[in-house]
Design an enzyme around this catalytic site. Structure first.
Site, short mmCIF file in Angstrom:
data_model
loop_
_atom_site.label_atom_id
_atom_site.label_comp_id
_atom_site.label_asym_id
_atom_site.label_seq_id
_atom_site.Cartn_x
_atom_site.Cartn_y
_atom_site.Cartn_z
N PHE A 1 0.85 -1.19 0.00
CA PHE A 1 0.00 0.00 0.00
C PHE A 1 0.89 1.24 0.00
CE2 PHE A 1 -2.98 2.80 2.63
CZ PHE A 1 -3.88 3.02 1.59
N GLN B 1 12.06 -7.00 31.69
CA GLN B 1 12.33 -6.75 33.11
C GLN B 1 12.33 -8.06 33.91
OE1 GLN B 1 13.23 -3.81 34.07
NE2 GLN B 1 13.41 -4.17 36.26
N GLU C 1 0.49 2.33 10.39
CA GLU C 1 -0.97 2.33 10.11
C GLU C 1 -1.71 3.36 10.96
OE1 GLU C 1 -3.20 -1.03 8.98
OE2 GLU C 1 -1.47 -1.99 8.06
N GLY C 2 -1.04 4.48 11.18
CA GLY C 2 -1.63 5.56 11.96
C GLY C 2 -1.10 5.50 13.37
N1 COS Z 1 -14.34 6.33 6.43
C1 COS Z 1 -14.86 7.00 5.39
N2 COS Z 1 -14.62 8.31 5.15
C2 COS Z 1 -13.81 8.96 5.98
C3 COS Z 1 -13.22 8.34 7.10
C4 COS Z 1 -13.50 6.96 7.30
N3 COS Z 1 -12.97 6.30 8.32
N4 COS Z 1 -12.45 9.22 7.75
C5 COS Z 1 -12.56 10.39 7.07
N5 COS Z 1 -13.38 10.22 6.02
C6 COS Z 1 -13.77 11.23 5.05
C7 COS Z 1 -14.37 12.46 5.74
O1 COS Z 1 -15.77 12.31 5.90
C8 COS Z 1 -14.04 13.55 4.75
O2 COS Z 1 -14.95 13.49 3.65
P1 COS Z 1 -15.57 14.83 3.04
O3 COS Z 1 -14.41 15.62 2.52
O4 COS Z 1 -16.48 14.32 1.97
O5 COS Z 1 -16.27 15.50 4.18
C9 COS Z 1 -12.68 13.16 4.20
O6 COS Z 1 -12.60 11.74 4.40
C10 COS Z 1 -11.54 13.88 4.90
O7 COS Z 1 -11.65 13.59 6.30
P2 COS Z 1 -10.96 14.48 7.43
O8 COS Z 1 -11.29 15.93 7.16
O9 COS Z 1 -11.31 13.90 8.75
O10 COS Z 1 -9.41 14.23 7.09
P3 COS Z 1 -8.12 14.80 7.77
O11 COS Z 1 -7.26 15.31 6.69
O12 COS Z 1 -8.46 15.68 8.93
O13 COS Z 1 -7.37 13.48 8.32
C11 COS Z 1 -6.92 11.57 9.67
C12 COS Z 1 -7.96 12.54 9.09
C13 COS Z 1 -5.88 12.24 10.54
C14 COS Z 1 -7.75 10.59 10.48
C15 COS Z 1 -6.22 10.83 8.52
O14 COS Z 1 -5.37 11.71 7.81
C16 COS Z 1 -5.43 9.64 8.98
O15 COS Z 1 -5.98 8.56 9.21
N6 COS Z 1 -4.10 9.78 9.10
C17 COS Z 1 -3.23 8.69 9.43
C18 COS Z 1 -2.80 8.04 8.18
C19 COS Z 1 -2.14 6.75 8.43
O16 COS Z 1 -2.69 5.86 9.04
N7 COS Z 1 -0.90 6.63 7.95
C20 COS Z 1 -0.15 5.46 8.14
C21 COS Z 1 0.46 5.04 6.88
S1 COS Z 1 -0.56 4.08 5.90
S2 COS Z 1 0.09 2.31 6.23
#
Ligand code: COS
Length: 382
Positions: A122, A336, A363-364
């Site tokens: 991914f 430990q 994965e976050g």
């Molecule tokens: N399921 C479906 N849709 C989702 C969702 C979910 N779980 N989470 C968010 N969305 C949608 C929101 O509804 C929003 O849609 P609209 O634009 O239509 O309103 C869109 O996605 C953007 O969501 P949001 O504004 O919450 O996004 P952010 O940029 O604030 O980011 C986080 C949210 C921080 C949760 C996200 O960036 C994240 O998960 N980051 C970590 C990434 C990660 O895990 N990285 C590890 C590497 S991958 S192995």
């Protein structure tokens, strides 16, 4: 505790347990030391049909869900989290196709994944887009009937080893998260290459590498789902994948507990085995309780996700946070209990403690998981 598994689920557990015992544990220290990818163990996992667990039966899989993946990963992680990560990352890599792919894409890729002939990866993270996933810079531009991708993905698990990559790229950079789309890039596609292989603290038997796309040309039918819906598919992909990471924590915590109890029963100090001392007993009691609590939450979350795929974010993040924080704590405590021996590479708990750290990061991060849980609570109590 009895989790009332079906006969098929018991078989998955038994198969994965045998692979951990016979194939992984004998070589894990060597793989760790040499930073070596466990290709032959992947072949063992393929022969045991485990790669097909989560692939629907019509594409050659066993038709299981999140719960079946969790069961297999827990057992593999008891052997080595690095090896189990390779398995988990392949599932993560193909989830976008399962979630949003066309019928043609499913027919093209899923049977090979189920048979373990090809592995997936991914490609989301970039140098400046980790927790802030919508900050990616990789672009995809349509040129005739081909997409042209440009950008570099960083820290990609299975990079250089997988044959199928799901890559998140911006098709409309002005729209941010709403301008992201997902593409399948295959090993050997023109303009697609691998960058440096990372030298990691733990999970050293898993491959972590850069993916470089320089005018990488792929056919137009490699777009997964509709253009501009990539970010939502990414979020759904992570929601369904995170319980798998949680189960790596459960398997790792259990393995560390097993080592600690076994050692405490053998190690004699002050004239008796140290398990006879309350100081040690209380540590082991807390470790065992935490492992079981995490397992119960992960299983419940995975079953919930299989039953309610539209309502999974909160439970997915909850089990990831809880089980991986537990794994960090329990592996530190296992070191430990083993004292000076625990700090030496001769005993497996030293590697377990190093492997545990990544579970709180990839994965976050666990901070991001808490954000997700907090946001969901905010919505629920609106
Ligand atoms: N399921 C479906 N849709 C989702 C969702 C979910 N779980 N989470 C968010 N969305 C949608 C929101 O509804 C929003 O849609 P609209 O634009 O239509 O309103 C869109 O996605 C953007 O969501 P949001 O504004 O919450 O996004 P952010 O940029 O604030 O980011 C986080 C949210 C921080 C949760 C996200 O960036 C994240 O998960 N980051 C970590 C990434 C990660 O895990 N990285 C590890 C590497 S991958 S192995």
């Amino acid at each position: 505790m009895d989790y009332f598994l079906t006969e098929e689920q018991e078989m998955i557990v038994e198969t994965a347990r045998e692979i951990a015992r016979d194939k992984i544990i004998p070589v894990r220290a060597e793989l760790d030391e040499k930073n070596e990818f466990a290709a032959s163990i992947m072949e063992d996992i393929a022969r045991a049909d485990l790669f097909g667990i989560f692939v629907p039966e019509e594409y050659g899989g066993l038709g299981g869900g999140c719960f079946e993946i969790v069961l297999a990963l827990e057992e593999l992680a008891k052997g080595c989290v690095g090896v189990a990560t390779t398995f988990a990352a392949s599932a993560l890599g193909i989830f976008p196709v399962l979630i949003a792919g066309s019928e043609e894409q499913k027919q093209k890729y899923l049977p090979d994944i189920a048979a373990g002939k090809r592995w997936a990866a991914f490609g989301l993270t970039e140098a400046n887009a980790g927790s802030d996933a919508s900050g990616i810079r990789t672009t995809a531009v349509l040129d005739g009937d081909e997409w042209v991708l440009n950008g570099t993905k960083q820290w990609i698990t299975n990079g250089g080893e997988a044959q199928i990559y799901t890559i998140v790229a911006l098709t409309d950079p002005s729209k941010g998260a709403r301008g992201a789309s997902i593409f399948v890039v295959e090993d050997g596609d023109p303009g697609f290459s691998y960058g440096k292989k990372e030298d990691k603290m733990g999970i050293r038997s898993s491959a972590t590498r850069e993916l470089i796309m320089q005018d990488c040309r792929i056919p137009s039918d490699r777009l997964v789902g509709r253009k501009g819906t990539g970010f939502i598919t990414v979020m759904k992909t992570l929601d369904v994948s995170r319980p798998g990471i949680a189960s790596l924590g459960v398997g790792l915590g259990q393995a560390a507990l097993d080592e600690a109890v076994t050692y405490a029963k053998q190690r004699v100090q002050f004239g008796k085995p140290i398990i006879g001392f309350q100081a040690i007993q209380h540590m082991l009691a807390d470790m065992a309780t935490q492992v079981e609590a995490a397992r119960a939450l992960v299983y419940a979350a995975a079953r919930h996700i299989d039953a309610h795929p539209k309502n999974m974010s909160k439970v997915s993040s909850m089990c990831k946070v809880f089980a991986t924080d537990m794994a960090m704590k329990v592996t530190v405590d296992a070191v430990q209990v083993l004292g000076g021996y625990g700090y030496m590479k001769e005993y497996p708990v030293e590697k377990m403690m190093r492997d545990a750290k990544i579970l709180q990061i990839y994965e976050g991060t666990n901070q991001i998981q808490r954000n997700v849980i907090g946001q969901e609570l905010n919505k629920e109590y609106a």
